[in-house]
Design a protein around this motif. Structure first.
Motif, PDB file in Angstrom:
ATOM      1  N   ILE A   1       0.826  -1.217   0.000  1.00  0.00           N
ATOM      2  CA  ILE A   1       0.000   0.000   0.000  1.00  0.00           C
ATOM      3  C   ILE A   1       0.859   1.265   0.000  1.00  0.00           C
ATOM      4  CG2 ILE A   1      -2.013  -1.071   1.075  1.00  0.00           C
ATOM      5  CD1 ILE A   1      -1.101   0.013   3.750  1.00  0.00           C
ATOM      6  N   ASP A   2       2.158   1.111   0.222  1.00  0.00           N
ATOM      7  CA  ASP A   2       3.055   2.268   0.169  1.00  0.00           C
ATOM      8  C   ASP A   2       3.576   2.512  -1.242  1.00  0.00           C
ATOM      9  OD1 ASP A   2       2.790   2.641   2.914  1.00  0.00           O
ATOM     10  OD2 ASP A   2       4.456   1.282   3.365  1.00  0.00           O
TER      11      ASP A   2
ATOM     12  N   GLU B   1      -5.543  -3.559  -6.637  1.00  0.00           N
ATOM     13  CA  GLU B   1      -6.444  -3.517  -5.490  1.00  0.00           C
ATOM     14  C   GLU B   1      -6.797  -4.911  -4.983  1.00  0.00           C
ATOM     15  OE1 GLU B   1      -6.847  -2.365  -8.509  1.00  0.00           O
ATOM     16  OE2 GLU B   1      -8.953  -2.180  -9.122  1.00  0.00           O
TER      17      GLU B   1
ATOM     18  N   VAL C   1      -3.890  -6.079  -2.893  1.00  0.00           N
ATOM     19  CA  VAL C   1      -3.976  -5.458  -1.566  1.00  0.00           C
ATOM     20  C   VAL C   1      -5.010  -6.195  -0.722  1.00  0.00           C
ATOM     21  CG1 VAL C   1      -4.590  -3.360  -0.304  1.00  0.00           C
ATOM     22  CG2 VAL C   1      -3.222  -3.202  -2.397  1.00  0.00           C
TER      23      VAL C   1
ATOM     24  N   GLU D   1      -4.774  -1.205   8.645  1.00  0.00           N
ATOM     25  CA  GLU D   1      -4.249  -0.217   7.706  1.00  0.00           C
ATOM     26  C   GLU D   1      -4.640  -0.552   6.267  1.00  0.00           C
ATOM     27  OE1 GLU D   1      -0.082   0.330   8.147  1.00  0.00           O
ATOM     28  OE2 GLU D   1      -0.152   0.530  10.337  1.00  0.00           O
ATOM     29  N   TYR D   2      -4.601  -1.824   5.938  1.00  0.00           N
ATOM     30  CA  TYR D   2      -4.954  -2.249   4.581  1.00  0.00           C
ATOM     31  C   TYR D   2      -6.431  -2.006   4.294  1.00  0.00           C
ATOM     32  CZ  TYR D   2      -0.486  -4.381   3.368  1.00  0.00           C
ATOM     33  OH  TYR D   2       0.831  -4.566   3.030  1.00  0.00           O
TER      34      TYR D   2
ATOM     35  N   GLU E   1      -8.408   0.170   5.765  1.00  0.00           N
ATOM     36  CA  GLU E   1      -8.637   1.611   5.695  1.00  0.00           C
ATOM     37  C   GLU E   1      -8.211   2.148   4.327  1.00  0.00           C
ATOM     38  OE1 GLU E   1     -10.012   3.973   7.997  1.00  0.00           O
ATOM     39  OE2 GLU E   1     -10.833   2.025   8.561  1.00  0.00           O
ATOM     40  N   PHE E   2      -7.100   1.654   3.817  1.00  0.00           N
ATOM     41  CA  PHE E   2      -6.614   2.051   2.494  1.00  0.00           C
ATOM     42  C   PHE E   2      -7.625   1.662   1.416  1.00  0.00           C
ATOM     43  CE2 PHE E   2      -4.401   0.875  -1.438  1.00  0.00           C
ATOM     44  CZ  PHE E   2      -3.745   2.048  -1.744  1.00  0.00           C
TER      45      PHE E   2
ATOM     46  N   ARG F   1     -10.770   3.736   1.458  1.00  0.00           N
ATOM     47  CA  ARG F   1     -10.533   5.104   0.990  1.00  0.00           C
ATOM     48  C   ARG F   1     -10.278   5.161  -0.517  1.00  0.00           C
ATOM     49  NH1 ARG F   1      -6.587   5.866   3.897  1.00  0.00           N
ATOM     50  NH2 ARG F   1      -4.866   5.647   2.414  1.00  0.00           N
ATOM     51  N   GLU F   2      -9.459   4.240  -1.019  1.00  0.00           N
ATOM     52  CA  GLU F   2      -9.014   4.313  -2.409  1.00  0.00           C
ATOM     53  C   GLU F   2      -9.804   3.410  -3.366  1.00  0.00           C
ATOM     54  OE1 GLU F   2      -6.877   6.505  -3.314  1.00  0.00           O
ATOM     55  OE2 GLU F   2      -6.240   7.161  -1.309  1.00  0.00           O
TER      56      GLU F   2
END
Length: 299
Positions: free
Chosen positions: A84-85, A152, A155, A178-179, A181-182, A185-186
């Motif tokens: 995700i980075d 995606e 991820v 964290e994944y 939430e990513f 959002r995306e």
């Protein structure tokens, strides 16, 4: 720092030298520091020189000692990079002995859904651009492709993997958060996100309930799960068990209003939940006993 101290000392010594020179020709009431400071008593030439020598001898070495810079501590971040980075990319896996994986720019599609190479004609070509060469088209026949991986979905699969690992290592639940939430959002419309997020919330709640005995955290996560998927098969039993654990201390302290509020919230979500039935029957029985006792007292 040493240079700064030496500079300040030179300025101070210069001021004192000018004051000393003035003391030889001016009365005491006229002696002031060059910056307008308070009046100084006149100093004789030798006395001033001794004072200057004392300042130079003691102040400068002390400054060098006091402001000696510490060695810098170099911290190496050993945390492995997370997908995700990275900038978004897709992958194609070639049908060769090595199973070559090529990173490509995200494939432009109206709706990004997993592609099945078997559904394509082998002679047709997939035209993409490599990550290391984003300016030139790269053509590869569908017959040479084993798999197409969309960013995606990679991820999402990593998030699922972290949830599975979280059953043995609870720290993985934090990474999974964290994944998710990513993704929310995306890529909120990625196929399978809701089901994977529900599994994550259920497993994390189970960790807090069973291992940490932190029923408040488990209760909060299960209520989030209800918002995500109210029809999640394992939710009624899990939320019932956690609600009962939270209600027990209130009942032990005879705080029936607080216990009733908890059971009432559960009843709104799952009216037929066994925990709801149990407490409603228990309270109804207690009410009947109180009623009978009251009647006997009147008689």
């Amino acid at each position: 720092l040493i240079v700064m101290v030496n500079t300040r000392m030179k300025k101070t010594i210069g001021k004192l030298r000018r004051v000393g020179q003035a003391s030889l020709r001016a009365p005491a009431h006229q002696l002031r520091l060059p910056d307008g400071g308070p009046a100084l008593a006149p100093l004789a030439g030798p006395t001033l020189l001794c004072a200057l020598a004392t300042v130079v001898i003691f102040a400068v070495p002390y400054a060098a000692f006091a402001f000696q810079p510490a060695e810098e501590q170099v911290t190496i971040d050993e945390t492995p990079p997370q997908i995700i980075d990275d900038e978004a990319y897709d992958e194609i896996v070639l049908k060769d002995e090595a199973g070559t994986v090529i990173k490509i720019r995200p494939i432009d599609m109206p709706k990004r859904r997993p592609l099945d190479p078997k559904s394509k004609r082998k002679v047709e070509k997939l035209i993409v651009r490599k990550i290391e060469d984003p300016t030139d088209d790269y053509e590869v026949p569908w017959g040479d492709i084993v798999e197409v991986r969309l960013y995606e979905y990679m991820v999402l699969e990593k998030a699922r993997e972290l949830v599975r690992e979280g059953k043995k290592d609870a720290a993985k639940f934090d990474e999974a958060y964290e994944y998710f939430e990513f993704l929310k959002r995306e890529y909120p419309n990625v196929e399978g996100l809701t089901a994977a997020l529900a599994d994550y919330l259920y497993e994390d709640a189970g960790h807090w309930h069973n291992k940490k005995k932190n029923y408040e955290n488990a209760y909060a996560l299960l209520n989030q799960l209800y918002e995500v998927d109210p029809n999640y098969a394992k939710l009624p039993d899990a939320l019932g068990a956690t609600t009962q654990k939270l209600a027990e201390p209130y009942l032990a302290a005879d705080d029936y209003p607080a216990a009733r509020r908890l059971i009432g919230r559960l009843a709104k979500k799952f009216p037929q939940n066994p925990v709801v039935t149990k407490f409603h029957e228990q309270w109804a029985d207690e009410a009947r006993q109180i009623g009978r006792a009251s009647c006997r007292e009147r008689v």
